[in-house]
Motif scaffolding. Structure first.
Motif, PDB file in Angstrom:
ATOM      1  N   PHE A  52       6.079   2.803   1.090  1.00 52.03           N
ATOM      2  CA  PHE A  52       4.846   1.774   1.223  1.00 52.03           C
ATOM      3  C   PHE A  52       4.897   0.781   2.332  1.00 52.03           C
ATOM      4  O   PHE A  52       5.806   0.817   2.914  1.00 52.03           O
ATOM      5  N   TYR A  81       0.977  -1.212  -0.126  1.00 57.48           N
ATOM      6  CA  TYR A  81       0.008   0.095   0.077  1.00 57.48           C
ATOM      7  C   TYR A  81       0.809   1.301  -0.118  1.00 57.48           C
ATOM      8  O   TYR A  81       1.481   1.377   0.796  1.00 57.48           O
ATOM      9  N   VAL A 122      -2.629   0.360  -4.664  1.00 59.50           N
ATOM     10  CA  VAL A 122      -2.272  -1.009  -3.924  1.00 59.50           C
ATOM     11  C   VAL A 122      -1.729  -2.130  -5.168  1.00 59.50           C
ATOM     12  O   VAL A 122      -2.267  -2.003  -6.271  1.00 59.50           O
TER      13      VAL A 122
END
Length: 376
Positions: free
Chosen positions: A368, A301, A347
């Motif tokens: 991330f 993410y 994502v």
């Protein structure tokens, strides 16, 4: 359970959230070793599970009176089955478990080897460690339970571990074949181990990139009875640096300054099949090498910065409109990949067999968070 909870639990809008409150079967104590007699009752206080193992702690009561603390260990044996198969063997009715306990006092620990017995009711190997096998004065154990008790029996007392059973905080486990071939009884010269696939974890012991000092070999499962963790600021956690992570020596993107950072937030603290949850920083001009997952899944993410992610062509059919490029995949060779622009909120979800990696061609760091778990 409180009837008020039952009321809200069954509301239609809460159906999707049932998993949040899913009652582990063991909390109901419907099947533990002594429950074949109604004279025994268990109070289960906590349950922790890893990929294959479970530790259940609580107390056992006899005739309404607390008898002693109990720790039950269960092991599905899936990984050890595969280890034994490599040598043409099958697991027998027993396996061994190396057990190490720590208690409320961080300096208090003990270890022992325990025999686990195959229990067809739960489809796993199990043993219960009781603080004592002696009944209260003026009482006696039920004749249906007494045959289960004794040294190396399904209900046992291990002197080294008994003092810690009432205050268990962590359980370390590793499992091995019994040491004899079933059913012949032939001694095995090389009993195989399931030690969580040589499990290790990362610690920032040095900032030298890719230093072996940062890898701690554990070689066991950790079941942690701590109930929560609060991290005020991940920036306070020192990162571990990696040079040319997931890149082969002949990869053109491999160079001395290609160093990325990983802040390892949670590793062995996680239960089930989860392996780690961490924060990754890809500095400007660097790359996390494109690599393939086998037997695991990982989710990225993006939280800050921008960059280019790669997925193998066909992994996600919705990416077919993105540029198709050749990527050198770690340990595999050249693979056709889709080049995907990523930004905060993007994502990347990679299943077993899938390919992914990230490059930062821009002037700001790309960050991330990722978590990985085994799929088998």
């Amino acid at each position: 359970m409180d009837t008020r909870f039952d009321d809200v639990f069954t509301h239609p809008e809460n159906e999707i959230f049932r998993v949040v409150f899913f009652p582990d079967r063991i909390y109901h104590a419907r099947y533990l070793s002594a429950t074949r007699s109604s004279r025994y009752r268990y109070y289960v206080s906590e349950v922790r599970s890893s990929a294959d193992g479970t530790a259940i702690k609580g107390d056992v009561f006899l005739g309404g009176t607390k008898l002693c603390p109990v720790l039950r260990i269960e092991y599905a044996g899936i990984r050890l089955v595969e280890q034994a198969r490599e040598f043409g063997r099958r697991l027998g009715p027993r396996v061994r478990a190396w057990v190490r306990l720590t208690g409320d006092d961080p300096g208090a620990s003990a270890e022992a080897v325990v025999t686990l017995h195959w229990d067809p009711v739960i489809g796993a190997y199990a043993a219960e460690l009781w603080g004592t096998l002696e009944p209260p004065a003026g009482s006696a154990h039920d004749h249906r339970v007494l045959p289960l008790m004794g040294r190396d029996a399904p209900i046992t007392r291990v002197p080294q571990l008994s003092p810690l059973l009432g205050s268990v905080r962590t359980v370390l486990l590793a499992f091995r074949e019994d040491g004899v071939l079933h059913p012949t009884g032939q001694t095995l010269g090389n009993p195989q181990w399931d030690n969580d696939y040589l499990r290790s974890h990362q610690e920032p012991r040095t900032q030298e990139p890719s230093s072996p000092q940062n890898t701690v070999a554990d070689r066991n499962y950790l079941l942690d009875f701590r109930r929560g963790h609060f991290v005020p600021d991940t920036a306070e956690i020192l990162p571990v640096n990696y040079r040319n992570a997931m890149t082969d020596p002949d990869n053109p993107e491999r160079f001395e300054e290609n160093v990325i950072q990983m802040r390892w937030l949670f590793q062995r603290e996680l239960g089930s099949s989860l392996v780690f949850f961490h924060e990754v920083t890809v500095p400007p001009g660097t790359v996390e090498g494109t690599h393939r997952h086998i037997g695991s899944e990982e989710l990225y993410y993006i939280v800050s910065g921008t960059g280019i992610a790669y997925m193998s062509d066909g992994d996600d059919p919705s990416t077919d409109s993105y540029p198709l490029v050749d990527r050198q995949v770690f340990g595999v060779g050249t693979v056709k990949c889709r080049e995907l622009p990523v930004k905060p909120g993007s994502v990347i979800f990679t299943k077993s067999g899938g390919v992914h990696g990230i490059r930062n061609p821009h002037t700001e760091p790309l960050k991330f968070v990722a978590f990985l778990y085994h799929t088998t």
